[in-house]
Design a protein around this motif. Sequence first.
Motif, short mmCIF file in Angstrom:
data_model
loop_
_atom_site.label_atom_id
_atom_site.label_comp_id
_atom_site.label_asym_id
_atom_site.label_seq_id
_atom_site.Cartn_x
_atom_site.Cartn_y
_atom_site.Cartn_z
N GLY A 240 24.09 5.54 34.00
CA GLY A 240 24.48 6.82 34.55
C GLY A 240 24.07 6.94 36.06
N ALA A 241 22.87 6.44 36.46
CA ALA A 241 22.19 6.60 37.66
C ALA A 241 22.92 5.81 38.75
CB ALA A 241 20.65 6.30 37.86
N GLY A 242 23.41 4.68 38.24
CA GLY A 242 24.03 3.82 39.02
C GLY A 242 25.35 4.23 39.53
N LEU A 243 26.12 4.98 38.46
CA LEU A 243 27.37 5.48 38.51
C LEU A 243 27.62 7.00 39.53
CD1 LEU A 243 28.88 5.43 34.87
CD2 LEU A 243 29.48 4.15 36.63
N THR A 244 26.39 7.94 39.17
CA THR A 244 26.35 8.88 40.24
C THR A 244 26.05 8.59 41.71
OG1 THR A 244 23.98 9.00 39.91
CG2 THR A 244 25.32 10.53 38.55
N ALA A 245 25.60 7.30 41.69
CA ALA A 245 25.18 6.95 43.14
C ALA A 245 26.58 6.23 43.77
CB ALA A 245 24.09 5.55 43.28
N LYS A 246 27.56 5.87 42.76
CA LYS A 246 28.81 5.69 43.71
C LYS A 246 29.77 6.72 43.70
CE LYS A 246 28.63 0.98 41.40
NZ LYS A 246 29.07 0.10 40.48
N GLY A 247 29.25 8.04 43.42
CA GLY A 247 29.97 9.14 43.48
C GLY A 247 30.58 9.91 41.99
N HIS A 248 30.54 9.35 41.15
CA HIS A 248 30.83 9.74 39.85
C HIS A 248 30.02 10.94 39.38
CE1 HIS A 248 33.61 6.46 38.99
NE2 HIS A 248 32.69 5.67 39.42
N ARG A 249 30.33 11.79 38.46
CA ARG A 249 29.67 12.72 38.11
C ARG A 249 29.56 12.47 36.50
NH1 ARG A 249 31.29 18.83 38.43
NH2 ARG A 249 28.97 19.09 38.51
N VAL A 250 28.45 12.50 35.84
CA VAL A 250 28.08 12.06 34.64
C VAL A 250 27.43 12.82 33.75
CG1 VAL A 250 26.91 9.98 33.22
CG2 VAL A 250 27.88 9.56 35.59
N ALA A 251 28.03 13.25 32.64
CA ALA A 251 27.65 13.78 31.47
C ALA A 251 27.30 13.21 30.30
CB ALA A 251 28.72 15.06 31.13
N PRO B 75 21.51 15.89 40.18
CA PRO B 75 22.40 17.05 40.46
C PRO B 75 23.80 16.48 40.10
CG PRO B 75 21.60 16.35 42.73
CD PRO B 75 20.95 15.62 41.77
N ALA B 76 24.08 15.27 40.20
CA ALA B 76 25.48 15.07 39.83
C ALA B 76 25.54 14.44 38.13
CB ALA B 76 25.94 13.97 40.74
N ALA B 77 24.30 14.92 37.74
CA ALA B 77 24.46 14.28 36.21
C ALA B 77 24.03 15.49 35.27
CB ALA B 77 23.44 13.28 35.82
N PHE B 78 24.48 15.49 34.04
CA PHE B 78 24.39 16.55 33.15
C PHE B 78 23.90 16.07 31.56
CE2 PHE B 78 25.54 19.57 29.79
CZ PHE B 78 25.00 20.75 30.34
N VAL B 79 22.60 16.33 31.21
CA VAL B 79 22.31 15.67 30.05
C VAL B 79 21.98 16.66 28.92
CG1 VAL B 79 20.37 14.36 28.72
CG2 VAL B 79 20.99 13.86 31.19
N ARG B 80 22.75 16.57 27.98
CA ARG B 80 22.94 17.73 26.90
C ARG B 80 22.34 17.12 25.64
NH1 ARG B 80 23.19 23.56 26.41
NH2 ARG B 80 23.35 23.99 24.33
N PRO B 81 21.08 17.35 25.33
CA PRO B 81 20.56 16.77 23.80
C PRO B 81 21.19 17.98 22.87
CG PRO B 81 18.84 17.76 25.12
CD PRO B 81 20.02 17.98 25.92
N SER B 82 21.81 17.38 21.79
CA SER B 82 22.26 18.44 20.73
C SER B 82 21.82 17.99 19.39
CB SER B 82 23.63 18.32 20.72
OG SER B 82 24.29 18.95 22.04
N PRO B 83 21.19 18.82 18.37
CA PRO B 83 20.72 18.37 17.29
C PRO B 83 22.04 18.27 16.30
CG PRO B 83 20.58 20.77 17.39
CD PRO B 83 21.06 20.18 18.72
N THR B 84 21.73 17.18 15.19
CA THR B 84 23.10 17.04 14.60
C THR B 84 23.47 18.14 13.45
OG1 THR B 84 21.89 15.75 12.90
CG2 THR B 84 23.05 14.60 14.82
N SER B 85 22.06 18.81 13.07
CA SER B 85 22.07 19.93 12.15
C SER B 85 22.77 19.44 11.03
CB SER B 85 22.92 21.10 12.58
OG SER B 85 22.23 21.48 13.94
N GLY B 86 22.38 18.32 10.32
CA GLY B 86 22.83 17.70 9.15
C GLY B 86 24.23 17.29 9.32
N THR B 87 25.03 17.28 10.31
CA THR B 87 26.35 16.93 10.42
C THR B 87 26.42 15.42 9.91
OG1 THR B 87 26.72 18.39 12.23
CG2 THR B 87 28.21 16.86 11.81
N LEU B 88 27.41 15.12 8.99
CA LEU B 88 27.85 13.85 8.90
C LEU B 88 28.17 12.86 9.72
CD1 LEU B 88 27.98 11.75 6.32
CD2 LEU B 88 30.43 12.46 6.19
N GLY B 89 27.56 11.65 9.88
CA GLY B 89 28.03 10.76 10.72
C GLY B 89 27.23 10.90 12.21
#
Length: 321
Positions: free
Chosen positions: A69-80, A109-123
């Motif tokens: 991700g850091a390599g991609l933002t350095a190239k101008g991408h916005r990474v989530a 600033p060109a990246a967005f990291v969103r940790p999300s709990p599975t909350s028991g979701t299958l898969g």
Amino acid sequence: MEITIEALAGGDRAVLARAITLIESKRPDRRAAARRLIEAAMPLTGRAVRVGITGVPGVGKSTTIDALGAGLTAKGHRVAVLAVDPSSSRTGGSILGDKTRMARLAADPAAFVRPSPTSGTLGGVAARTRETMLLCEAAGFDVILVETVGVGQSETAVADLTDFFLVLMLPGAGDELQGIKKGILELADMIAVNKAEGEGRPRALAAAAEYRAALHILTPASPAWSPPVVTVSGLTGEGLDDLWERILDHRRRLDATGEIAAKRRAQDIRWMWALVDERLRERLTGDAAVRARMGAIEASVRAGAASPSAAADEIAALIGL
């Protein structure tokens, strides 16, 4: 305050975070607002590169994603990065520590990291990962990386969300190869043997040869793409540029044949049925009287007084099925 699509499309990460919190809410009064936001966001989606990344715990998923991700933002991408965090089956809690494991992206600033709990979701994929992915695209992120738990049915679940499925492997195939589920190899668009640095490089190269032999006997999912096996180092970044170029090559080839578009339409159908299943479950759990009756039915099955089949019929009747 209801979040507008104009505010979301402005790319502000704080607005995006609030939008995701909105769609993750289980409050009925917020569900309608969340649906309106998703409908408004749909025309702004579809252009991002969607990559699912899985691998056993300890393979270095977070380290690799941070470096990639850091390599991609350095190239101008916005990474989530949508990093699914396993919830405890006992307490429902989760650690949500992905931002500490992806230090570079968390501060980018060109990246967005969103940790999300599975909350028991299958898969092993969070209940709202698909909607979160669409909101990120509407907010202008052109690369979406979905990190999965790497256990159970998570591989199939993330393959139903993304265009490209990357499987990270540890060096030293040998007995490990015997334990790999055939289903994972069939889903993989690419296998990357991680930790190919220093003294581990010869073992990584040997493992890659083993995985190539294993893939050789399988029929590729697409006639336009034969899954490659590469070696990378999430620690040093070696091989990650080549890995990304192969992902883009896959996108170009399958765009040309129309397979990416067809895959996304099939994913939309599965999304629809998943939402139907969710609505049915909400009807069962949303009414106190129905919940109480379900508890009594469960107790009856546990005591052996009713068969599971008869109990299922009674539960279905509670919502008019």
